[in-house]
Design a protein around this motif. Structure first.
Motif, PDB file in Angstrom:
ATOM      1  N   HIS A  37       0.695  -1.146  -0.165  1.00 36.65           N
ATOM      2  CA  HIS A  37       0.188   0.128   0.047  1.00 36.65           C
ATOM      3  C   HIS A  37       0.915   1.396   0.064  1.00 36.65           C
ATOM      4  O   HIS A  37       0.374   2.136  -0.559  1.00 36.65           O
ATOM      5  N   ALA A  38       1.917   1.123   0.728  1.00 35.04           N
ATOM      6  CA  ALA A  38       3.084   2.470   0.782  1.00 35.04           C
ATOM      7  C   ALA A  38       3.461   2.619  -0.615  1.00 35.04           C
ATOM      8  O   ALA A  38       3.410   3.786  -0.916  1.00 35.04           O
ATOM      9  N   GLN A  39       3.828   1.583  -1.428  1.00 39.32           N
ATOM     10  CA  GLN A  39       4.431   1.785  -2.694  1.00 39.32           C
ATOM     11  C   GLN A  39       3.219   2.000  -3.766  1.00 39.32           C
ATOM     12  O   GLN A  39       3.767   3.129  -4.605  1.00 39.32           O
ATOM     13  N   GLU A  40       2.185   1.539  -3.778  1.00 37.55           N
ATOM     14  CA  GLU A  40       1.072   2.042  -4.542  1.00 37.55           C
ATOM     15  C   GLU A  40       0.548   3.525  -4.321  1.00 37.55           C
ATOM     16  O   GLU A  40       0.512   4.352  -5.255  1.00 37.55           O
ATOM     17  N   SER A  41       0.723   3.884  -2.994  1.00 37.16           N
ATOM     18  CA  SER A  41       0.245   5.265  -2.639  1.00 37.16           C
ATOM     19  C   SER A  41       1.249   6.267  -3.225  1.00 37.16           C
ATOM     20  O   SER A  41       0.881   7.272  -3.638  1.00 37.16           O
ATOM     21  N   ALA A  42       2.540   5.875  -3.028  1.00 35.70           N
ATOM     22  CA  ALA A  42       3.756   6.803  -3.447  1.00 35.70           C
ATOM     23  C   ALA A  42       3.550   6.961  -4.973  1.00 35.70           C
ATOM     24  O   ALA A  42       3.745   7.843  -5.373  1.00 35.70           O
ATOM     25  N   ARG A  43       3.206   5.961  -5.561  1.00 34.11           N
ATOM     26  CA  ARG A  43       3.253   6.200  -7.107  1.00 34.11           C
ATOM     27  C   ARG A  43       2.041   6.939  -7.579  1.00 34.11           C
ATOM     28  O   ARG A  43       2.318   7.906  -8.415  1.00 34.11           O
ATOM     29  N   SER A  44       0.981   6.937  -6.946  1.00 31.71           N
ATOM     30  CA  SER A  44      -0.273   7.808  -7.373  1.00 31.71           C
ATOM     31  C   SER A  44      -0.356   9.200  -6.731  1.00 31.71           C
ATOM     32  O   SER A  44      -0.433  10.208  -7.484  1.00 31.71           O
ATOM     33  N   CYS A  45      -0.025   9.266  -5.448  1.00 30.41           N
ATOM     34  CA  CYS A  45       0.053  10.493  -4.930  1.00 30.41           C
ATOM     35  C   CYS A  45       1.158  11.656  -5.018  1.00 30.41           C
ATOM     36  O   CYS A  45       0.748  12.859  -5.384  1.00 30.41           O
ATOM     37  N   GLU A  66      12.408  25.948  -4.559  1.00 27.32           N
ATOM     38  CA  GLU A  66      11.858  27.077  -3.602  1.00 27.32           C
ATOM     39  C   GLU A  66      10.918  26.509  -2.851  1.00 27.32           C
ATOM     40  O   GLU A  66      10.804  26.983  -1.709  1.00 27.32           O
ATOM     41  N   HIS A  67      10.303  25.427  -3.236  1.00 30.32           N
ATOM     42  CA  HIS A  67       9.207  24.747  -2.513  1.00 30.32           C
ATOM     43  C   HIS A  67       9.648  23.445  -1.877  1.00 30.32           C
ATOM     44  O   HIS A  67      10.292  22.675  -2.541  1.00 30.32           O
ATOM     45  N   PRO A  68       9.166  23.129  -0.650  1.00 26.41           N
ATOM     46  CA  PRO A  68       9.978  21.980  -0.073  1.00 26.41           C
ATOM     47  C   PRO A  68       9.255  20.530  -0.341  1.00 26.41           C
ATOM     48  O   PRO A  68       9.798  19.693   0.208  1.00 26.41           O
ATOM     49  N   LEU A  69       8.396  20.529  -1.140  1.00 21.02           N
ATOM     50  CA  LEU A  69       7.413  19.290  -1.290  1.00 21.02           C
ATOM     51  C   LEU A  69       8.298  18.215  -1.596  1.00 21.02           C
ATOM     52  O   LEU A  69       8.230  17.158  -1.458  1.00 21.02           O
ATOM     53  N   HIS A  70       9.309  18.549  -2.548  1.00 23.72           N
ATOM     54  CA  HIS A  70      10.388  17.161  -2.877  1.00 23.72           C
ATOM     55  C   HIS A  70      11.046  16.664  -2.002  1.00 23.72           C
ATOM     56  O   HIS A  70      11.533  15.440  -2.107  1.00 23.72           O
ATOM     57  N   LEU A  71      11.176  17.238  -0.733  1.00 25.10           N
ATOM     58  CA  LEU A  71      11.842  16.590   0.357  1.00 25.10           C
ATOM     59  C   LEU A  71      11.201  15.668   0.751  1.00 25.10           C
ATOM     60  O   LEU A  71      11.665  14.471   1.276  1.00 25.10           O
ATOM     61  N   TRP A  72       9.947  15.332   0.531  1.00 29.80           N
ATOM     62  CA  TRP A  72       8.821  14.266   1.016  1.00 29.80           C
ATOM     63  C   TRP A  72       8.756  13.344  -0.200  1.00 29.80           C
ATOM     64  O   TRP A  72       8.744  11.923  -0.100  1.00 29.80           O
ATOM     65  N   THR A  73       8.414  14.054  -1.284  1.00 27.85           N
ATOM     66  CA  THR A  73       7.796  13.036  -2.556  1.00 27.85           C
ATOM     67  C   THR A  73       8.924  12.319  -2.918  1.00 27.85           C
ATOM     68  O   THR A  73       8.833  11.403  -3.516  1.00 27.85           O
ATOM     69  N   LEU A  80      11.839   5.122  -2.260  1.00 25.57           N
ATOM     70  CA  LEU A  80      11.358   3.795  -1.435  1.00 25.57           C
ATOM     71  C   LEU A  80      10.329   2.881  -2.394  1.00 25.57           C
ATOM     72  O   LEU A  80      10.176   1.784  -1.800  1.00 25.57           O
ATOM     73  N   ILE A  81      10.060   3.264  -3.614  1.00 25.29           N
ATOM     74  CA  ILE A  81       9.217   2.741  -4.312  1.00 25.29           C
ATOM     75  C   ILE A  81       9.767   1.257  -4.848  1.00 25.29           C
ATOM     76  O   ILE A  81       9.068   0.109  -4.854  1.00 25.29           O
ATOM     77  N   GLY A  82      11.219   1.208  -4.868  1.00 24.08           N
ATOM     78  CA  GLY A  82      11.618   0.106  -5.494  1.00 24.08           C
ATOM     79  C   GLY A  82      12.098  -0.827  -4.375  1.00 24.08           C
ATOM     80  O   GLY A  82      12.988  -2.110  -4.565  1.00 24.08           O
ATOM     81  N   ASP A  83      12.283  -0.451  -2.926  1.00 17.26           N
ATOM     82  CA  ASP A  83      12.705  -1.161  -1.955  1.00 17.26           C
ATOM     83  C   ASP A  83      11.798  -2.793  -1.892  1.00 17.26           C
ATOM     84  O   ASP A  83      10.966  -3.024  -2.371  1.00 17.26           O
ATOM     85  N   LEU A  84      12.800  -3.805  -1.788  1.00 13.34           N
ATOM     86  CA  LEU A  84      12.480  -5.081  -1.483  1.00 13.34           C
ATOM     87  C   LEU A  84      11.557  -5.714  -2.931  1.00 13.34           C
ATOM     88  O   LEU A  84      10.763  -6.249  -2.514  1.00 13.34           O
ATOM     89  N   GLY A  85      11.800  -5.280  -3.932  1.00 19.46           N
ATOM     90  CA  GLY A  85      11.316  -5.703  -5.114  1.00 19.46           C
ATOM     91  C   GLY A  85      10.363  -5.037  -5.492  1.00 19.46           C
ATOM     92  O   GLY A  85       9.419  -5.328  -6.809  1.00 19.46           O
ATOM     93  N   GLY A  86       9.974  -3.800  -4.857  1.00 20.72           N
ATOM     94  CA  GLY A  86       8.951  -2.974  -5.402  1.00 20.72           C
ATOM     95  C   GLY A  86       7.560  -3.480  -5.176  1.00 20.72           C
ATOM     96  O   GLY A  86       7.337  -4.470  -4.462  1.00 20.72           O
ATOM     97  N   ARG A  87       6.695  -2.785  -5.880  1.00 19.53           N
ATOM     98  CA  ARG A  87       5.195  -3.241  -5.674  1.00 19.53           C
ATOM     99  C   ARG A  87       4.974  -4.828  -5.758  1.00 19.53           C
ATOM    100  O   ARG A  87       4.131  -5.432  -5.258  1.00 19.53           O
ATOM    101  N   GLY A  88       5.618  -5.255  -7.005  1.00 16.68           N
ATOM    102  CA  GLY A  88       5.132  -6.680  -7.463  1.00 16.68           C
ATOM    103  C   GLY A  88       6.164  -7.476  -6.317  1.00 16.68           C
ATOM    104  O   GLY A  88       5.396  -8.710  -6.027  1.00 16.68           O
ATOM    105  N   GLY A  89       7.204  -7.240  -5.741  1.00 15.77           N
ATOM    106  CA  GLY A  89       7.706  -8.183  -4.705  1.00 15.77           C
ATOM    107  C   GLY A  89       6.739  -7.959  -3.495  1.00 15.77           C
ATOM    108  O   GLY A  89       6.709  -9.132  -2.902  1.00 15.77           O
TER     109      GLY A  89
END
Length: 304
Positions: free
Chosen positions: A247-255, A271-278, A284-293
């Motif tokens: 769910h974390a990796q799916e949510s990251a991909r869409s949000c 100029e805007h800090p949004l990238h620090l979180w996005t 993190l999307i690719g950790d442990l084999g990504g969404r498929g893993g």
């Protein structure tokens, strides 16, 4: 399952908020891609916040709460692996703790630096070594929003750990989900503030119905991810952990896509800090084999 915060957990989170308030209020204008703070890392370590998982009365769920709260900060610190996986290895294990899947050590590794503990997680074994300068090649600043380095060599005398590789992977997934929950909440808050203040066609962007629908969907995802992460931390069940990470990796991909679209050109600047979180979410999307893993791990755990 009752996941209401205990008095101890409330006190821990209040203490973290007090300690991190000066850092949360730091000036972020053109902060760069990766914002780190040695002072914050030192304050957290000295306060014992990264060792909470060693206390059997507090356990993994309290550690996950700490990870989630710290991930909301603009500064990034190595908290997830230390708080949730280091208790399996012992408090003599130097931090930062860098997690690597065997066979994938060529990928950039978060928080890798000389003196860090590199934990190699294989199918059925867990080994580690302390990185020396000759093992590490620093990555130039890139679109990661984490400090990254490459592992270019490793010693022959690796330490074997008498812990289950499956247990490490389960806690890794819990750590991933908890950190992503905090990142998603902070990114959503930053986006909501911007679209509330930004005027277009004579009214705030946040009043447009199509945008509000997508913000509402992001809020549902953020809430769902938080509770899935907390449930997985409470049970330490392999299936719960895999579902939370999925769910974390799916949510990251869409949000992440939506958030940057809502900010338009501003969302693509320093100029805007949004990238620090996005951008951390994207890493993190690719950790442990990504969404498929994660999906395969969940299926194996639930229906094996």
């Amino acid at each position: 399952m009752d996941l209401s915060l205990t008095d101890d957990q409330i006190a821990i989170l209040d203490a973290i908020d007090t300690l991190t308030r000066p850092y949360a209020g730091a000036t972020l204008h053109e902060a760069g891609f990766a914002l780190t703070s040695e002072a914050l890392d030192r304050d957290l370590a000295e306060g014992g916040f990264l060792d909470i998982g060693f206390d059997p009365d507090l356990g993994a769920i309290s550690a996950a709460l700490v990870v989630e709260r710290l991930a909301r900060l603009p500064q990034t610190v190595e908290a997830a692996a230390s708080a949730l996986i280091r208790p399996l290895l012992g408090d003599a294990t130097p931090r930062p703790l860098c997690l690597v899947e065997e066979g994938k050590a060529h990928r950039p590794i978060r928080f890798l630096a000389p003196g860090a503990t590199v934990l190699l997680v294989g199918p059925d074994r867990v080994r580690s070594f302390v990185a020396a300068p000759e093992h590490v090649r620093a990555q130039p600043e890139a679109l990661y929003a984490y400090p990254m380095a490459s592992l270019i060599a490793q010693p022959d005398d690796l330490i074997d750990h008498a812990v289950s590789a499956d247990d490490v992977r389960t806690r890794w997934r819990v750590a991933l989900a908890a950190e992503a929950a905090g990142l998603l909440a902070a990114a959503l808050d930053s986006t909501a503030t911007y679209v509330t203040d930004r005027q277009q066609f004579g009214r705030p962007l946040a009043t447009f119905q199509a945008l509000r629908h997508r913000l509402a969907e992001a809020q549902v995802r953020a809430n769902g991810l938080y509770w899935l992460a907390m449930k997985a931390a409470a049970t330490l069940d392999a299936g719960d952990a895999a579902l939370a990470a999925l769910h974390a990796q799916e949510s990251a991909r869409s949000c992440v896509y939506d958030f940057h679209q809502f900010l338009g050109a501003m969302g693509m600047t320093l100029e805007h800090p949004l990238h620090l979180w996005t951008y951390r979410l994207k890493a993190l999307i690719g950790d442990l084999g990504g969404r498929g893993g994660q999906a395969l791990a969940a299926a194996d755990a639930l229906w094996g």
